[in-house]
Design a protein around this motif. Structure first.
Motif, PDB file in Angstrom:
ATOM      1  N   LEU A 186       0.826  -1.202   0.000  1.00  0.00           N
ATOM      2  CA  LEU A 186       0.000   0.000   0.000  1.00  0.00           C
ATOM      3  C   LEU A 186       0.864   1.259   0.000  1.00  0.00           C
ATOM      4  CD1 LEU A 186      -2.840   1.120  -0.003  1.00  0.00           C
ATOM      5  CD2 LEU A 186      -2.829   1.000   2.493  1.00  0.00           C
ATOM      6  N   GLU A 187       1.933   1.266   0.785  1.00  0.00           N
ATOM      7  CA  GLU A 187       2.856   2.411   0.804  1.00  0.00           C
ATOM      8  C   GLU A 187       3.484   2.615  -0.575  1.00  0.00           C
ATOM      9  OE1 GLU A 187       4.784   2.498   5.266  1.00  0.00           O
ATOM     10  OE2 GLU A 187       5.527   1.007   3.852  1.00  0.00           O
ATOM     11  N   ILE A 188       3.899   1.526  -1.187  1.00  0.00           N
ATOM     12  CA  ILE A 188       4.526   1.593  -2.513  1.00  0.00           C
ATOM     13  C   ILE A 188       3.530   2.166  -3.524  1.00  0.00           C
ATOM     14  CG2 ILE A 188       5.537   0.252  -4.390  1.00  0.00           C
ATOM     15  CD1 ILE A 188       6.438  -1.787  -2.185  1.00  0.00           C
ATOM     16  N   ALA A 189       2.301   1.658  -3.486  1.00  0.00           N
ATOM     17  CA  ALA A 189       1.266   2.111  -4.429  1.00  0.00           C
ATOM     18  C   ALA A 189       0.999   3.601  -4.263  1.00  0.00           C
ATOM     19  CB  ALA A 189      -0.009   1.306  -4.228  1.00  0.00           C
ATOM     20  N   LYS A 190       0.898   4.060  -3.035  1.00  0.00           N
ATOM     21  CA  LYS A 190       0.645   5.491  -2.800  1.00  0.00           C
ATOM     22  C   LYS A 190       1.825   6.327  -3.272  1.00  0.00           C
ATOM     23  CE  LYS A 190      -2.604   5.268   1.038  1.00  0.00           C
ATOM     24  NZ  LYS A 190      -2.823   5.554   2.473  1.00  0.00           N
ATOM     25  N   TYR A 191       3.032   5.884  -2.969  1.00  0.00           N
ATOM     26  CA  TYR A 191       4.226   6.631  -3.356  1.00  0.00           C
ATOM     27  C   TYR A 191       4.345   6.745  -4.871  1.00  0.00           C
ATOM     28  CZ  TYR A 191       9.120   7.871  -3.938  1.00  0.00           C
ATOM     29  OH  TYR A 191      10.276   8.490  -4.325  1.00  0.00           O
ATOM     30  N   LEU A 192       4.089   5.641  -5.581  1.00  0.00           N
ATOM     31  CA  LEU A 192       4.237   5.619  -7.038  1.00  0.00           C
ATOM     32  C   LEU A 192       2.969   6.066  -7.768  1.00  0.00           C
ATOM     33  CD1 LEU A 192       6.197   2.274  -7.490  1.00  0.00           C
ATOM     34  CD2 LEU A 192       7.093   4.606  -7.486  1.00  0.00           C
ATOM     35  N   LYS A 193       1.895   6.277  -7.001  1.00  0.00           N
ATOM     36  CA  LYS A 193       0.607   6.680  -7.576  1.00  0.00           C
ATOM     37  C   LYS A 193       0.103   5.669  -8.604  1.00  0.00           C
ATOM     38  CE  LYS A 193       1.341  11.404  -6.464  1.00  0.00           C
ATOM     39  NZ  LYS A 193       1.702  12.690  -6.696  1.00  0.00           N
ATOM     40  N   VAL A 194       0.153   4.413  -8.188  1.00  0.00           N
ATOM     41  CA  VAL A 194      -0.377   3.314  -8.989  1.00  0.00           C
ATOM     42  C   VAL A 194      -1.297   2.500  -8.087  1.00  0.00           C
ATOM     43  CG1 VAL A 194       1.647   3.198 -10.501  1.00  0.00           C
ATOM     44  CG2 VAL A 194       1.564   1.779  -8.456  1.00  0.00           C
ATOM     45  N   SER A 195      -1.996   1.553  -8.654  1.00  0.00           N
ATOM     46  CA  SER A 195      -2.898   0.738  -7.838  1.00  0.00           C
ATOM     47  C   SER A 195      -2.099  -0.295  -7.043  1.00  0.00           C
ATOM     48  CB  SER A 195      -3.927   0.029  -8.718  1.00  0.00           C
ATOM     49  OG  SER A 195      -3.324  -1.024  -9.443  1.00  0.00           O
ATOM     50  N   ARG A 196      -2.681  -0.667  -5.907  1.00  0.00           N
ATOM     51  CA  ARG A 196      -2.053  -1.703  -5.081  1.00  0.00           C
ATOM     52  C   ARG A 196      -2.031  -3.033  -5.835  1.00  0.00           C
ATOM     53  NH1 ARG A 196      -4.140  -5.427  -2.223  1.00  0.00           N
ATOM     54  NH2 ARG A 196      -6.212  -4.505  -2.205  1.00  0.00           N
ATOM     55  N   VAL A 197      -3.052  -3.264  -6.639  1.00  0.00           N
ATOM     56  CA  VAL A 197      -3.124  -4.496  -7.434  1.00  0.00           C
ATOM     57  C   VAL A 197      -1.917  -4.583  -8.379  1.00  0.00           C
ATOM     58  CG1 VAL A 197      -4.459  -5.737  -9.190  1.00  0.00           C
ATOM     59  CG2 VAL A 197      -5.626  -4.639  -7.268  1.00  0.00           C
ATOM     60  N   SER A 198      -1.554  -3.455  -9.002  1.00  0.00           N
ATOM     61  CA  SER A 198      -0.387  -3.449  -9.889  1.00  0.00           C
ATOM     62  C   SER A 198       0.875  -3.792  -9.119  1.00  0.00           C
ATOM     63  CB  SER A 198      -0.223  -2.083 -10.564  1.00  0.00           C
ATOM     64  OG  SER A 198      -1.285  -1.838 -11.445  1.00  0.00           O
ATOM     65  N   VAL A 199       1.030  -3.185  -7.949  1.00  0.00           N
ATOM     66  CA  VAL A 199       2.212  -3.475  -7.121  1.00  0.00           C
ATOM     67  C   VAL A 199       2.235  -4.956  -6.765  1.00  0.00           C
ATOM     68  CG1 VAL A 199       3.372  -3.022  -4.921  1.00  0.00           C
ATOM     69  CG2 VAL A 199       2.363  -1.131  -6.216  1.00  0.00           C
ATOM     70  N   ASN A 200       1.085  -5.511  -6.385  1.00  0.00           N
ATOM     71  CA  ASN A 200       1.008  -6.943  -6.067  1.00  0.00           C
ATOM     72  C   ASN A 200       1.464  -7.790  -7.249  1.00  0.00           C
ATOM     73  OD1 ASN A 200      -0.089  -6.249  -3.599  1.00  0.00           O
ATOM     74  ND2 ASN A 200      -2.187  -6.775  -4.158  1.00  0.00           N
TER      75      ASN A 200
END
Length: 128
Positions: free
Chosen positions: A34-48
């Protein structure tokens, strides 16, 4: 799997790949998804998905996949010829500029194919 992510990020000009490398770099540094997604402004699903691809296949899992969409109607040679035409005729010496309808007529008369919509024609103008 230990990789030098700062070097990898700096070594590519592909923005999507840089984002994936950055996401996995943060994951390796113990940031949560979630932190990564917020920082990169992408969805958490993409980070997963990126983290899973990295864990399953290493750096190879983060590479761009080839897309099998509809093939281009123009060959590379025709695209090159088309580019020359657009560059040469983009601005009319007597005023005005090249319009999508003019481009459509050029494609139809020179390449034996036609485009019915302006967005399709505009696609070929983007890389110019």
């Amino acid at each position: 799997m230990k990789h030098d992510f700062p070097s990898l990020i700096n070594s590519t000009s592909n923005a999507r790949l840089k984002t994936r490398y950055l996401a996995v770099s943060h994951f390796v540094d113990s940031k949560n998804h979630l932190e990564i997604a917020k920082y990169l402004k992408v969805s958490r699903v993409s980070v997963n998905q990126w983290v899973k691809a990295y864990l399953d296949n290493g750096l190879e899992g983060l590479q761009e996949k080839t897309y099998s969409g509809r093939p281009h109607r123009l060959t590379d040679e025709q695209k090159s010829q088309f580019k020359e035409y657009v560059v040469e005729h983009a601005i009319n010496k007597n005023g005005g500029r090249l319009q999508a309808k003019d481009i459509g007529l050029y494609i139809e008369s020179n390449f034996d194919t036609s485009y019915k919509s302006q967005p399709s024609i505009s696609y070929y103008m983007i890389p110019l």
